[in-house]
Scaffold this motif. Structure first.
Motif, PDB file in Angstrom:
ATOM      1  N   UNK A  81     -39.197  -3.946  70.774  1.00  0.00           N
ATOM      2  CA  UNK A  81     -39.448  -2.842  71.212  1.00  0.00           C
ATOM      3  C   UNK A  81     -38.640  -1.924  71.719  1.00  0.00           C
ATOM      4  N   UNK A  82     -37.767  -2.428  72.529  1.00  0.00           N
ATOM      5  CA  UNK A  82     -36.542  -1.686  73.087  1.00  0.00           C
ATOM      6  C   UNK A  82     -35.693  -1.165  72.124  1.00  0.00           C
ATOM      7  N   UNK A  83     -35.273  -2.250  70.951  1.00  0.00           N
ATOM      8  CA  UNK A  83     -34.217  -2.011  70.254  1.00  0.00           C
ATOM      9  C   UNK A  83     -34.217  -0.695  69.096  1.00  0.00           C
ATOM     10  N   UNK A  84     -35.414  -0.974  68.499  1.00  0.00           N
ATOM     11  CA  UNK A  84     -35.887  -0.028  67.601  1.00  0.00           C
ATOM     12  C   UNK A  84     -36.527   1.587  68.167  1.00  0.00           C
ATOM     13  N   UNK A  85     -35.832   2.519  67.330  1.00  0.00           N
ATOM     14  CA  UNK A  85     -36.059   3.946  67.777  1.00  0.00           C
ATOM     15  C   UNK A  85     -37.707   4.093  68.001  1.00  0.00           C
ATOM     16  N   UNK A  86     -38.119   4.873  68.953  1.00  0.00           N
ATOM     17  CA  UNK A  86     -39.474   5.030  69.477  1.00  0.00           C
ATOM     18  C   UNK A  86     -40.210   3.878  69.648  1.00  0.00           C
ATOM     19  N   UNK A  87     -39.532   2.779  69.810  1.00  0.00           N
ATOM     20  CA  UNK A  87     -40.422   1.679  70.205  1.00  0.00           C
ATOM     21  C   UNK A  87     -41.244   1.066  69.100  1.00  0.00           C
ATOM     22  N   UNK A  88     -40.933   1.303  67.930  1.00  0.00           N
ATOM     23  CA  UNK A  88     -41.742   1.048  66.743  1.00  0.00           C
ATOM     24  C   UNK A  88     -41.018   0.331  65.626  1.00  0.00           C
ATOM     25  N   UNK A  89     -41.663  -0.875  65.297  1.00  0.00           N
ATOM     26  CA  UNK A  89     -40.942  -1.874  64.488  1.00  0.00           C
ATOM     27  C   UNK A  89     -42.067  -2.413  63.676  1.00  0.00           C
ATOM     28  N   UNK A  90     -41.399  -2.723  62.126  1.00  0.00           N
ATOM     29  CA  UNK A  90     -42.275  -3.388  61.277  1.00  0.00           C
ATOM     30  C   UNK A  90     -41.966  -5.095  61.197  1.00  0.00           C
ATOM     31  N   UNK A  91     -42.641  -5.858  61.059  1.00  0.00           N
ATOM     32  CA  UNK A  91     -42.526  -7.274  60.849  1.00  0.00           C
ATOM     33  C   UNK A  91     -43.463  -7.675  59.499  1.00  0.00           C
ATOM     34  N   UNK A  92     -42.902  -8.577  58.679  1.00  0.00           N
ATOM     35  CA  UNK A  92     -43.469  -9.122  57.466  1.00  0.00           C
ATOM     36  C   UNK A  92     -43.785 -10.470  58.038  1.00  0.00           C
ATOM     37  N   UNK A  93     -45.258 -10.758  58.002  1.00  0.00           N
ATOM     38  CA  UNK A  93     -45.654 -12.171  58.376  1.00  0.00           C
ATOM     39  C   UNK A  93     -45.849 -12.615  56.741  1.00  0.00           C
ATOM     40  N   UNK A  94     -44.985 -13.308  56.058  1.00  0.00           N
ATOM     41  CA  UNK A  94     -44.952 -13.564  54.647  1.00  0.00           C
ATOM     42  C   UNK A  94     -44.919 -12.268  54.035  1.00  0.00           C
ATOM     43  N   UNK A  95     -46.389 -11.977  53.233  1.00  0.00           N
ATOM     44  CA  UNK A  95     -46.226 -10.863  52.576  1.00  0.00           C
ATOM     45  C   UNK A  95     -47.112  -9.726  53.188  1.00  0.00           C
ATOM     46  N   UNK A  96     -47.314  -9.893  54.474  1.00  0.00           N
ATOM     47  CA  UNK A  96     -48.331  -9.096  54.990  1.00  0.00           C
ATOM     48  C   UNK A  96     -47.602  -8.358  56.211  1.00  0.00           C
ATOM     49  N   UNK A  97     -47.626  -6.901  56.023  1.00  0.00           N
ATOM     50  CA  UNK A  97     -46.738  -6.202  57.173  1.00  0.00           C
ATOM     51  C   UNK A  97     -47.554  -6.113  58.402  1.00  0.00           C
ATOM     52  N   UNK A  98     -47.132  -6.000  59.614  1.00  0.00           N
ATOM     53  CA  UNK A  98     -47.551  -5.450  60.734  1.00  0.00           C
ATOM     54  C   UNK A  98     -46.634  -4.545  61.319  1.00  0.00           C
ATOM     55  N   UNK A  99     -47.157  -3.239  62.119  1.00  0.00           N
ATOM     56  CA  UNK A  99     -46.351  -2.483  62.576  1.00  0.00           C
ATOM     57  C   UNK A  99     -46.778  -2.459  63.922  1.00  0.00           C
ATOM     58  N   UNK A 100     -45.824  -2.547  64.877  1.00  0.00           N
ATOM     59  CA  UNK A 100     -45.807  -2.826  66.279  1.00  0.00           C
ATOM     60  C   UNK A 100     -45.380  -1.248  66.920  1.00  0.00           C
ATOM     61  N   UNK A 101     -46.445  -0.822  67.868  1.00  0.00           N
ATOM     62  CA  UNK A 101     -45.823   0.783  68.481  1.00  0.00           C
ATOM     63  C   UNK A 101     -46.278   0.169  69.833  1.00  0.00           C
ATOM     64  N   UNK A 102     -45.376   1.064  70.784  1.00  0.00           N
ATOM     65  CA  UNK A 102     -45.280   1.016  72.115  1.00  0.00           C
ATOM     66  C   UNK A 102     -45.372   2.201  72.922  1.00  0.00           C
ATOM     67  N   UNK A 103     -45.017   3.483  72.292  1.00  0.00           N
ATOM     68  CA  UNK A 103     -44.968   4.490  73.168  1.00  0.00           C
ATOM     69  C   UNK A 103     -46.284   5.020  73.367  1.00  0.00           C
ATOM     70  N   UNK A 104     -46.661   5.389  74.480  1.00  0.00           N
ATOM     71  CA  UNK A 104     -47.696   5.923  74.930  1.00  0.00           C
ATOM     72  C   UNK A 104     -48.450   6.933  74.162  1.00  0.00           C
TER      73      UNK A 104
END
Ligand code: HEM
Length: 459
Positions: A81-104
């Motif tokens: 969260x701290x590393x990627x710009x705007x505290x937003x990053x995506x993960x791929x769980x096998x073929x399924x993407x999940x986008x993490x967001x954290x900025x208020x």
């Protein structure tokens, strides 16, 4: 060969041609569906991959996740969260993407909106336990049932100035269910609870019928007697039974049991984990614990077993700050997930495509250094009356936020406060481990990675 033989050969050929064409058409149709689906997925995947994230490869996804131990996963997510710009990053769980967001501001765009109420597919794992109760319900049935239940959760507390009975019915069970020895018997407890609900629903229905007959027979104008019919009503089960009597609500016994189970599951471990973490934090900060004890003495004097009222609770401002800070550092629900229905533009160059699943890692949101100075520090002063306004309203979300937030927020706060108030009025506690020695494990709730030990002394 006569003419009828010719006709039969022709009709066979025609049949073969029709079958061949049908098979060819089906193959074409299936290939077209597969191709358009894979093109759509490819286009979807491309949109997702515009969002930065840790190294991932097609099909296998974000490989590093496989080797991270469970007790480290939260820390890694906070780091990303701290590393990627705007505290937003995506993960791929096998073929399924999940986008993490954290900025208020980003959190507000999704949790604060009436558009994105659908839960992510992961919530399906809860269905065998709680069926289509509020937490897992699809949006249309959630809308109908949330409206129905909200008053029975919050209204009951307003009627009863004395909140003690709530604690005995819920929190004592909470402390029991939340402790680890009972976790081993979770399956048996679940089965027994379902059976208990069967019994409770049918018994309560019988009781209500008898009561209705009696009060109708009395046939009097006395309002006191008329009101008797409603004595004891207002509990969740009665709201459900009342609704079931009006057929348009389609409240089945199955649904009723699922909803009762939902409230049990959602209400108990969350509150008991909060109590546990609050004991741990105050047991690690004796000077803060003394302030809580002083506050209790000021409210209750020498009475060690007071009947605590809502009015008393509203005077416990410092304990309230401590609970809020506990829920910031150790939010008992660590992860929420939604599926967005439309494209969401978080920033001009950061767009979440429609259909994507979005994750809110609450500890990462609560440790945002642009919202909280020195975020690792346990500091109840952040929630003092003159400072609380500095916190972005979407930078603090232990009960989630927006239209699909926790329906039991107020009840959860009251339960936690009343149990801790009784405890600190009578006991002092010392945590036998340091906060840095106890890691967290994020499951449905946020528990400690190993048992926490305390030394408890009567005051
Ligand atoms: C400290 C205590 C509690 C915490 C931290 C907490 C936290 C939460 C959170 C974060 C959610 C959102 C879940 C999601 O979106 O996936 C939620 C939902 C919910 N909570 Fe709580 N909760 C607490 C106590 C309670 C209590 C006491 C009850 C019931 C008596 C309760 C009933 C529910 C229900 C039914 C939902 C689903 C609401 C909906 O989707 O409309 N919670 N809670």
């Amino acid at each position: 060969m006569d003419i009828s033989d010719n006709l039969s050969v022709e009709s066979k050929t025609l049949k073969v041609n029709v079958y061949t064409s049908l098979v060819a058409l089906s193959v074409l149709l299936v290939s077209w569906i597969v191709m358009s689906q894979s093109l759509k997925l490819k286009a979807f995947g491309k949109k997702i991959d515009k969002i930065p994230g840790p190294f991932s490869i097609p099909i296998l996804g974000t490989l590093v996740l496989i080797i991270i131990p469970r007790s480290e996963i939260l820390e890694v997510i906070i780091r990303w969260t701290r590393k990627f710009k705007d505290g937003c990053f995506r993960l791929w769980l096998l073929n399924e993407p999940v986008i993490f967001i954290s900025s208020p501001d980003h959190v507000q765009k999704i949790l604060g909106s009436k558009e994105h109420l659908e839960k992510a597919a992961l919530y399906q794992v809860l269905k065998p336990l709680i069926g289509n109760g509020l937490i897992t319900a699809d949006v249309p049935s959630w809308k109908a049932h949330r409206r129905l239940l909200i008053n029975s959760v919050n209204g009951k507390m307003k009627q009863d100035g004395n909140v003690q009975p709530l604690v005995f019915s819920l929190a004592s069970l909470e402390l029991g269910l939340g402790c680890s020895p009972l976790k081993r018997y979770e399956e048996d407890i679940n089965a027994a609870t379902q059976e208990l609900f069967d019994y409770v629903v049918s018994e309560r229905r019988k009781q209500r019928q008898t009561h209705d007959i009696n009060t109708n027979e009395i046939n009097t104008e006395s309002s006191a007697l008329k009101n008797q019919k409603h004595i004891g009503r207002g509990a969740l089960i009665d709201t459900l039974l009342d609704a079931a009597e009006h057929s348009e609500n389609e409240i089945t016994d199955e649904y009723m049991k699922n909803e009762l189970m939902t409230f049990l599951v959602a209400g108990h471990d969350t509150s008991s984990e909060t109590m546990l973490w609050a004991l741990f934090m105050l047991g690690s900060h004796p000077e803060l614990q003394d302030k809580v004890h002083d506050e209790m003495k000021e409210i209750f004097g020498d009475n060690r077993t007071p009947e605590i009222t809502l009015d008393d609770l509203s005077r416990m401002t410092y304990l309230d700050q401590c609970i809020k800070e506990t829920l910031r550092v150790y939010p008992s629900v660590p992860l929420l997930m939604r599926k967005v229905n439309t494209d969401v533009e978080l920033e001009p160059d950061l767009i979440i495509p429609a259909g994507a699943e979005v994750a809110f890692c609450i500890p990462a949101i609560h440790q945002n250094p642009s919202v909280y100075k020195n975020p690792k520090k346990f500091d109840p002063e952040r929630f003092a009356a003159d400072k609380i306004a500095d916190i972005h309203p979407y930078g603090y979300c232990p009960f989630s936020l927006g239209p699909r937030n926790c329906i039991g927020k107020r009840l959860g706060e009251v339960l936690t406060k009343i149990v801790l108030a009784g405890f600190f009025l009578n006991y002092s506690v010392t945590s036998l481990q340091k906060p840095e020695e106890v890691k967290t494990v994020a499951e449905v709730t946020l528990g400690p990675s190993k048992p926490i030990f305390f030394h408890v002394k009567r005051r």
